[in-house]
Design an enzyme around this catalytic site. Sequence first.
Site, short mmCIF file in Angstrom:
data_model
loop_
_atom_site.label_atom_id
_atom_site.label_comp_id
_atom_site.label_asym_id
_atom_site.label_seq_id
_atom_site.Cartn_x
_atom_site.Cartn_y
_atom_site.Cartn_z
N ASP A 105 -37.12 9.97 44.90
CA ASP A 105 -36.43 8.83 44.29
C ASP A 105 -37.02 8.57 42.91
OD1 ASP A 105 -34.56 6.40 45.17
OD2 ASP A 105 -36.19 5.60 43.94
N ASN A 113 -31.55 2.19 33.78
CA ASN A 113 -30.13 2.04 33.45
C ASN A 113 -29.87 0.77 32.66
OD1 ASN A 113 -28.58 4.23 34.19
ND2 ASN A 113 -28.32 3.58 36.29
N ASP A 122 -27.63 8.80 33.21
CA ASP A 122 -27.06 10.06 33.69
C ASP A 122 -27.86 11.26 33.17
OD1 ASP A 122 -25.10 8.65 35.00
OD2 ASP A 122 -23.53 9.04 33.51
N GLU A 149 -29.93 7.74 42.54
CA GLU A 149 -31.07 8.37 41.88
C GLU A 149 -31.97 9.11 42.86
OE1 GLU A 149 -32.39 4.09 42.83
OE2 GLU A 149 -30.55 5.20 42.38
#
Length: 243
Positions: A105, A113, A122, A149
């Site tokens: 993770d 983000n 991304d 993620e």
Amino acid sequence: MLVISTGHAQGLVRLSGYFTGFSILSITWISEQIILDLRLRDFQLRKTVDEQAQELQKVNRELNQIAFQDSLTGLANRRALDDFLSIAWTRGATTQMPLALLLCDVDYFKRYNDGYGHPAGDQCLRDIAQILRQTIPEPDFCIARYGGEEFALVLPATSDSGAQAVAQNLLENVRRAALPHAYALTGDYVSISIGISSTIPQPDHSPKALILSADLALYQAKSQGRNRAVYQGMSPSLPPAVA
């Protein structure tokens, strides 16, 4: 009464023979042309059918790729992961070879983000995916985007110590990449947390137990401060995840 002389009669016979011969030649030529035309059309039709078949095969390959590939990272998607894990579990149960699973993770990805924007997020996921590929190049392993993620790695014929060595290499390679993350609480760069589990598959058990164990290990890694790998044996339960 019509009288035809012998000479005229012979001339008519010869003329009739000429026309008959010409007609036969004409019919033969026309027939050959028709046959050639039919053969040409048949060839063109077969060529078209072959081209259509090739095009359909190409489309099917592309659809199959779409069905089993994550569009953002190019890694295997969740469907491909489930299929691979199921096959690896069955094979491991037959050979009694160990099977390991790593769940990775990206730490504080929501903050990433929010701070850098989704396009940058991304790209960060693509960068992590590339690091995973470079660290684990073996074709017998499966590297997949598990969701959001989170990434998953299925390592057939890999013991717990082997899986932990892979996890440490991943941690080090992500640190070495030094991807900036000014919004993380673990430092100035992107880091990952890894949950590890392994077992020797049994025919009367399900690979879901291995997933739950790796997820529990990931929970522990995040609870202990992130940017680390934790190993957890098989477990039937799963606590709530840490955001």
